[in-house]
Design a protein around this motif. Structure first.
Motif, PDB file in Angstrom:
ATOM      1  N   ASP A  83       0.932  -1.311  -0.450  1.00  0.00           N
ATOM      2  CA  ASP A  83      -0.366  -0.384  -0.148  1.00  0.00           C
ATOM      3  C   ASP A  83       0.975   1.141  -0.268  1.00  0.00           C
ATOM      4  O   ASP A  83       0.868   1.945   0.991  1.00  0.00           O
ATOM      5  N   HIS A  84       1.427   1.241  -1.129  1.00  0.00           N
ATOM      6  CA  HIS A  84       2.284   2.258  -1.038  1.00  0.00           C
ATOM      7  C   HIS A  84       2.982   3.110  -2.484  1.00  0.00           C
ATOM      8  O   HIS A  84       2.564   3.111  -3.670  1.00  0.00           O
ATOM      9  N   ASN A  85       2.904   3.906  -2.400  1.00  0.00           N
ATOM     10  CA  ASN A  85       3.513   4.942  -3.369  1.00  0.00           C
ATOM     11  C   ASN A  85       4.835   4.744  -4.399  1.00  0.00           C
ATOM     12  O   ASN A  85       5.569   5.112  -2.703  1.00  0.00           O
ATOM     13  N   PHE A  86       5.346   4.145  -5.212  1.00  0.00           N
ATOM     14  CA  PHE A  86       6.598   4.066  -5.927  1.00  0.00           C
ATOM     15  C   PHE A  86       6.713   4.662  -6.920  1.00  0.00           C
ATOM     16  O   PHE A  86       5.712   5.742  -7.501  1.00  0.00           O
ATOM     17  N   VAL A  87       7.202   5.001  -6.368  1.00  0.00           N
ATOM     18  CA  VAL A  87       8.512   6.895  -7.586  1.00  0.00           C
ATOM     19  C   VAL A  87       8.736   6.128  -8.625  1.00  0.00           C
ATOM     20  O   VAL A  87       9.620   5.759  -8.938  1.00  0.00           O
ATOM     21  N   LEU A  88       8.064   6.301 -10.150  1.00  0.00           N
ATOM     22  CA  LEU A  88       8.651   6.026 -10.991  1.00  0.00           C
ATOM     23  C   LEU A  88       9.373   6.668 -11.795  1.00  0.00           C
ATOM     24  O   LEU A  88       9.967   7.484 -11.892  1.00  0.00           O
TER      25      LEU A  88
END
Length: 345
Positions: A247-252
């Motif tokens: 449940d995490h934001n991935f830095v694209l």
């Protein structure tokens, strides 16, 4: 060009009429509700048959009763704003704390509960909504336009546009839950995820970003090569424990010469889903908190029975100057695009 069909889907508890639009293009079909702009289904070819790969509810009453944002458009600000407040131009704006100490997905009554105006335009479905000044604590009137487009080769595009008459915050996304084995499969077994990201935004015990970027190297978040969902979820890591899963934001990663970056790819059941976006972040969520939510055809959706690919600006960006900004200045245009392409493997 896609064919669009409208049919009634009932009345909300407060007597607002809701319509269901079906977008048909070749063997692909998407259903979108005017309630919440919800993607109710996405039916794709699977061999000689078809497969509905998006979780959804059977009735409008079920949508109103659930709080999992199934298929919904969310805003004004997707994801979390820590402390449920922010400062803009020297003024403090308190917000509803509807997720521990955070304001989540726009507050108590976000865009997921709005009944959007809808019309067909050149084979696409155009949804519009006006959020008045002060709604859920956010400044400025925000005019929003979201366009759903489907092509016969399996590309479902969601195009987001917005303008405000005052400086405000804006970060829109779609919160669809996918399962390539079918919406009622109940498990992510046999499905592999790949995400083009070298880091995630670290979160605390309340899922609030700390402002720190964590390298994915040597962690369960290293999805730069395909990983079985269940293998990744079974690994040990403090961030997985805090989130009860992904449940995490991935830095694209930035990709040269293309405004639409390939953010993620999922394979399973003979299908491949690719997610392209102009956004700098992707919230990967493995439905950790679904709890038997009633679904289409009598299905029951439990934990880790689906995955979300929520393209977005990074969460709580208003509190971290080093994060991509979510401030939308008066008169400026907000514009982002996300596309989901589903093909046979």
């Amino acid at each position: 060009m896609a064919e669009l069909i409208w049919q009634p889907f009932g009345m909300t508890a407060d007597q607002r009429e809701v319509g269901l639009w079906t977008i048909q293009a070749g063997r692909y079909a998407a259903q979108v509700l005017t309630y919440g702009g919800i993607l109710r289904s996405f039916t794709v070819p699977a061999g000689e048959e078809t497969q509905d790969i998006v979780l959804g509810c059977e009735t409008l009453a079920q949508y109103e009763a659930q709080d999992k944002y199934l298929g919904a458009l969310v805003g004004r600000v997707a994801n979390r704003i820590g402390g449920a407040c922010f400062e803009l131009n020297g003024k403090r704006y308190p917000l509803a704390a509807n997720n521990g100490p955070n304001c989540l997905h726009g507050g108590v009554h976000g865009f997921n509960e709005a009944v959007w105006e809808a019309r067909e335009e050149n084979g696409a479905l155009v949804l519009t909504h006006v959020s008045p000044d002060g709604e859920e604590g956010f400044p400025g009137r925000l005019d929003v336009r979201v366009t759903y487009t489907l092509t016969a080769d399996g590309v479902l595009t969601v195009d987001y546009q917005a303008k405000s008459d005052a400086n405000t915050l804006c970060n829109l996304t779609n919160h669809s839950y996918f399962n390539l084995l079918g919406h009622a499969c109940g498990s992510l077994e046999g499905q592999r995820i790949q995400v083009w990201a070298d880091a995630i935004t670290e979160t605390d015990e309340n899922s609030t970003p700390t402002g720190t970027l964590l390298s994915v190297e040597g962690t369960p978040f290293d999805l730069r090569q395909p990983v079985e969902f269940l293998r990744g979820l079974a690994m040990e890591h403090p961030q997985l424990t805090l989130g009860n899963g992904y449940d995490h934001n991935f830095v694209l990663c930035r990709q040269p010469r293309s405004p639409m970056r390939l953010a993620a790819r999922v394979t399973g059941g003979g299908l491949c889903l690719e997610c392209f976006t102009t956004q700098p972040g992707l919230q990967l969520y493995t439905a950790n908190y679904l709890d038997g939510t009633p679904g289409k055809g009598g299905a029951s959706y439990g934990p880790r029975s689906a995955f979300c690919l929520e393209t977005q600006a990074w969460p709580d960006a208003v509190h971290y100057p080093n994060f991509p900004s979510v401030v939308l200045s008066a008169g400026e245009s907000y514009h982002h695009t996300t596309a989901y392409r589903v093909t046979a493997v």
